[in-house]
Write a protein that holds these residues in place. Structure first.
Motif, PDB file in Angstrom:
ATOM      1  N   VAL A  21     -46.328 -30.818 -77.523  1.00  0.00           N
ATOM      2  CA  VAL A  21     -47.181 -29.802 -76.903  1.00  0.00           C
ATOM      3  C   VAL A  21     -46.396 -29.015 -75.856  1.00  0.00           C
ATOM      4  CG1 VAL A  21     -49.265 -29.412 -75.541  1.00  0.00           C
ATOM      5  CG2 VAL A  21     -49.273 -31.125 -77.359  1.00  0.00           C
ATOM      6  N   LEU A  22     -45.604 -29.698 -75.052  1.00  0.00           N
ATOM      7  CA  LEU A  22     -44.795 -29.022 -74.033  1.00  0.00           C
ATOM      8  C   LEU A  22     -43.863 -27.997 -74.665  1.00  0.00           C
ATOM      9  CD1 LEU A  22     -43.792 -28.795 -71.078  1.00  0.00           C
ATOM     10  CD2 LEU A  22     -42.163 -30.632 -71.620  1.00  0.00           C
ATOM     11  N   THR A  23     -43.236 -28.360 -75.772  1.00  0.00           N
ATOM     12  CA  THR A  23     -42.333 -27.443 -76.466  1.00  0.00           C
ATOM     13  C   THR A  23     -43.061 -26.177 -76.883  1.00  0.00           C
ATOM     14  OG1 THR A  23     -40.914 -29.237 -77.271  1.00  0.00           O
ATOM     15  CG2 THR A  23     -40.866 -27.174 -78.511  1.00  0.00           C
ATOM     16  N   ARG A  24     -44.247 -26.321 -77.447  1.00  0.00           N
ATOM     17  CA  ARG A  24     -44.971 -25.143 -77.927  1.00  0.00           C
ATOM     18  C   ARG A  24     -45.429 -24.261 -76.769  1.00  0.00           C
ATOM     19  NH1 ARG A  24     -45.114 -21.056 -79.339  1.00  0.00           N
ATOM     20  NH2 ARG A  24     -46.737 -19.972 -80.544  1.00  0.00           N
ATOM     21  N   VAL A  25     -45.899 -24.871 -75.672  1.00  0.00           N
ATOM     22  CA  VAL A  25     -46.354 -24.073 -74.536  1.00  0.00           C
ATOM     23  C   VAL A  25     -45.180 -23.309 -73.924  1.00  0.00           C
ATOM     24  CG1 VAL A  25     -47.395 -24.154 -72.245  1.00  0.00           C
ATOM     25  CG2 VAL A  25     -48.313 -25.588 -74.082  1.00  0.00           C
ATOM     26  N   LEU A  26     -44.038 -23.955 -73.799  1.00  0.00           N
ATOM     27  CA  LEU A  26     -42.865 -23.272 -73.251  1.00  0.00           C
ATOM     28  C   LEU A  26     -42.399 -22.156 -74.179  1.00  0.00           C
ATOM     29  CD1 LEU A  26     -40.927 -26.362 -71.896  1.00  0.00           C
ATOM     30  CD2 LEU A  26     -41.787 -24.461 -70.511  1.00  0.00           C
ATOM     31  N   TYR A 112     -32.844 -39.896 -75.403  1.00  0.00           N
ATOM     32  CA  TYR A 112     -34.123 -39.206 -75.457  1.00  0.00           C
ATOM     33  C   TYR A 112     -34.271 -38.339 -74.223  1.00  0.00           C
ATOM     34  CZ  TYR A 112     -38.854 -37.910 -76.398  1.00  0.00           C
ATOM     35  OH  TYR A 112     -39.960 -37.144 -76.660  1.00  0.00           O
ATOM     36  N   PRO A 113     -34.614 -37.053 -74.397  1.00  0.00           N
ATOM     37  CA  PRO A 113     -34.753 -36.164 -73.243  1.00  0.00           C
ATOM     38  C   PRO A 113     -36.078 -36.361 -72.523  1.00  0.00           C
ATOM     39  CG  PRO A 113     -35.241 -34.967 -75.246  1.00  0.00           C
ATOM     40  CD  PRO A 113     -34.819 -36.347 -75.670  1.00  0.00           C
ATOM     41  N   GLY A 114     -36.047 -36.363 -71.200  1.00  0.00           N
ATOM     42  CA  GLY A 114     -37.281 -36.295 -70.435  1.00  0.00           C
ATOM     43  C   GLY A 114     -37.818 -34.877 -70.451  1.00  0.00           C
ATOM     44  N   SER A 115     -38.989 -34.693 -69.877  1.00  0.00           N
ATOM     45  CA  SER A 115     -39.612 -33.370 -69.869  1.00  0.00           C
ATOM     46  C   SER A 115     -38.725 -32.289 -69.255  1.00  0.00           C
ATOM     47  CB  SER A 115     -40.957 -33.428 -69.143  1.00  0.00           C
ATOM     48  OG  SER A 115     -41.820 -34.363 -69.747  1.00  0.00           O
ATOM     49  N   PRO A 116     -38.001 -32.562 -68.153  1.00  0.00           N
ATOM     50  CA  PRO A 116     -37.130 -31.514 -67.605  1.00  0.00           C
ATOM     51  C   PRO A 116     -36.045 -31.062 -68.574  1.00  0.00           C
ATOM     52  CG  PRO A 116     -37.478 -33.238 -65.980  1.00  0.00           C
ATOM     53  CD  PRO A 116     -38.021 -33.752 -67.281  1.00  0.00           C
ATOM     54  N   SER A 117     -35.545 -31.985 -69.381  1.00  0.00           N
ATOM     55  CA  SER A 117     -34.501 -31.615 -70.344  1.00  0.00           C
ATOM     56  C   SER A 117     -35.068 -30.790 -71.490  1.00  0.00           C
ATOM     57  CB  SER A 117     -33.803 -32.872 -70.878  1.00  0.00           C
ATOM     58  OG  SER A 117     -33.094 -33.526 -69.850  1.00  0.00           O
ATOM     59  N   ILE A 118     -36.269 -31.135 -71.938  1.00  0.00           N
ATOM     60  CA  ILE A 118     -36.942 -30.301 -72.936  1.00  0.00           C
ATOM     61  C   ILE A 118     -37.114 -28.892 -72.380  1.00  0.00           C
ATOM     62  CG2 ILE A 118     -39.132 -29.904 -74.129  1.00  0.00           C
ATOM     63  CD1 ILE A 118     -37.791 -32.185 -75.450  1.00  0.00           C
ATOM     64  N   ALA A 119     -37.577 -28.805 -71.141  1.00  0.00           N
ATOM     65  CA  ALA A 119     -37.803 -27.493 -70.533  1.00  0.00           C
ATOM     66  C   ALA A 119     -36.498 -26.719 -70.393  1.00  0.00           C
ATOM     67  CB  ALA A 119     -38.474 -27.663 -69.172  1.00  0.00           C
ATOM     68  N   GLY A 204     -52.315 -19.794 -63.606  1.00  0.00           N
ATOM     69  CA  GLY A 204     -51.269 -20.700 -64.060  1.00  0.00           C
ATOM     70  C   GLY A 204     -51.691 -21.512 -65.271  1.00  0.00           C
ATOM     71  N   VAL A 205     -50.708 -22.018 -66.007  1.00  0.00           N
ATOM     72  CA  VAL A 205     -50.964 -22.947 -67.108  1.00  0.00           C
ATOM     73  C   VAL A 205     -50.720 -24.350 -66.567  1.00  0.00           C
ATOM     74  CG1 VAL A 205     -50.328 -23.661 -69.435  1.00  0.00           C
ATOM     75  CG2 VAL A 205     -50.211 -21.234 -68.794  1.00  0.00           C
ATOM     76  N   TYR A 206     -51.713 -25.229 -66.683  1.00  0.00           N
ATOM     77  CA  TYR A 206     -51.634 -26.588 -66.161  1.00  0.00           C
ATOM     78  C   TYR A 206     -51.762 -27.567 -67.323  1.00  0.00           C
ATOM     79  CZ  TYR A 206     -52.402 -24.265 -61.711  1.00  0.00           C
ATOM     80  OH  TYR A 206     -52.292 -23.423 -60.618  1.00  0.00           O
ATOM     81  N   MET A 207     -50.788 -28.442 -67.442  1.00  0.00           N
ATOM     82  CA  MET A 207     -50.744 -29.404 -68.534  1.00  0.00           C
ATOM     83  C   MET A 207     -50.757 -30.807 -67.936  1.00  0.00           C
ATOM     84  SD  MET A 207     -47.854 -29.632 -71.518  1.00  0.00           S
ATOM     85  CE  MET A 207     -47.544 -31.170 -72.390  1.00  0.00           C
ATOM     86  N   VAL A 208     -51.808 -31.561 -68.233  1.00  0.00           N
ATOM     87  CA  VAL A 208     -51.983 -32.917 -67.698  1.00  0.00           C
ATOM     88  C   VAL A 208     -51.893 -33.914 -68.846  1.00  0.00           C
ATOM     89  CG1 VAL A 208     -53.544 -34.509 -66.515  1.00  0.00           C
ATOM     90  CG2 VAL A 208     -53.451 -32.093 -65.816  1.00  0.00           C
ATOM     91  N   TRP A 209     -50.940 -34.848 -68.733  1.00  0.00           N
ATOM     92  CA  TRP A 209     -50.846 -35.948 -69.695  1.00  0.00           C
ATOM     93  C   TRP A 209     -51.544 -37.166 -69.118  1.00  0.00           C
ATOM     94  CZ3 TRP A 209     -48.985 -40.852 -69.021  1.00  0.00           C
ATOM     95  CH2 TRP A 209     -48.887 -41.641 -70.171  1.00  0.00           C
TER      96      TRP A 209
END
Length: 294
Positions: A21-26, A112-119, A204-209
């Motif tokens: 989901v993070l990938t698609r939103v970015l 495995y990348p954490g969220s900052p690395s995906i971003a 803003g776009v807010y994404m809560v896991w």
């Protein structure tokens, strides 16, 4: 809070859902020329060694990214996410050596990348990052690997730090909030942080896991977040495992997005049946996908 280390869980089914989901939103935010800011309230270490002691103790990645790694039939969003993880595995090691592969070959799954690395893989030169991490060792790791004029690594509590980050300049941002939820108070802190941030920066776009566990707070969290979304919301949940004999365990996870991309519901609806079939650890695995348009 400081006892939690994501290295034990990196690449599991919850990471798959969150990072897909993070990938698609970015990607969506990057479709416009105007720069945006990525704000991560619980950034972790930024990357994880799957052959290391923490990941090998649980081997949770085998039931997550491991099930997707070499498949040639991935649907588009899943394939995009897996490509990013594969590219992360092609980075040079401590000796400056990167894996050499023949054309068409898949790299070994070692990192495995954490969220900052995906971003970081998806951000453009004009975009910026603000990474909060309270654990001192993980914050040092972030600071070592995430440099640059547009990146700030902040060794502070992300719940408190978010207040000083919204609204950003320019007024475009994705805020990712994904604490460990080891402390039951985290559920209330998530709601309070989102409420405050939306009042300051409604566009803003807010994404809560959040984890799908046997806690009433986890069940109530999406319902509490719906009341904070002035411009629409989307909620996706993936249930792939059964609780243990005592009724505990991570059976799945969910992502709640305030101000989601307008195409996301349709795109996820096409991907989720595949993810359920591929990641299921029991016969009754399922998904939930709901939205309230703006």
């Amino acid at each position: 809070m400081l006892a939690y280390r994501h290295g034990f869980h990196a690449g599991n089914h919850a990471d798959v859902l969150k990072h897909l989901v993070l990938t698609r939103v970015l990607r969506y935010l990057g479709e416009k020329d105007k720069p945006f800011r990525y704000i991560d309230t619980h950034a972790g270490a930024g990357g994880y060694l799957l052959k290391g002691a923490q990941a090998q103790k649980t081997t949770e990645y085998r039931e997550g990214i491991g099930r997707l790694w070499s498949r040639a039939d991935l649907p588009p969003l899943t394939a995009d996410y897996v490509r990013l993880v594969q590219e992360f595995n092609l980075q040079p090691d401590e000796n400056g050596q990167a894996p050499v592969l023949e054309k068409g070959m898949t790299p070994p799954l070692a990192l495995y990348p954490g969220s900052p690395s995906i971003a970081r893989q998806l951000m453009r030169p004009g975009d910026s990052m603000r990474l909060f991490e309270l654990h001192p060792a993980d914050a040092r790791t972030l600071a070592t690997h995430f440099g640059g004029k547009n990146v700030q690594v902040i060794n502070e509590d992300g719940f408190a730090g978010l207040k000083g980050q919204v609204p950003p300049t320019p007024r475009r941002a994705l805020v990712l909030i994904d604490p460990s939820y080891e402390l039951v108070q985290d559920y209330g802190k998530v709601v309070a942080s989102v409420r405050d941030a939306v009042q300051r920066f409604a566009e803003g776009v807010y994404m809560v896991w959040y984890p799908q566990v046997s806690r009433v707070e986890a069940v109530q969290l999406p319902k509490r977040l719906t009341a904070l979304a002035p411009k629409g919301w989307l909620h996706v949940r993936l249930t792939v495992a059964q609780p243990d004999a005592k009724g505990f365990g991570l059976v799945g996870s969910g992502v709640f997005i305030l101000n989601p991309p307008w195409t996301l519901h349709q795109e996820l609806a096409a991907e989720l049946p595949f993810l359920v079939d591929t990641l299921a650890q029991f016969d009754d695995a399922s998904y939930l996908l709901e939205e309230q348009p703006a």
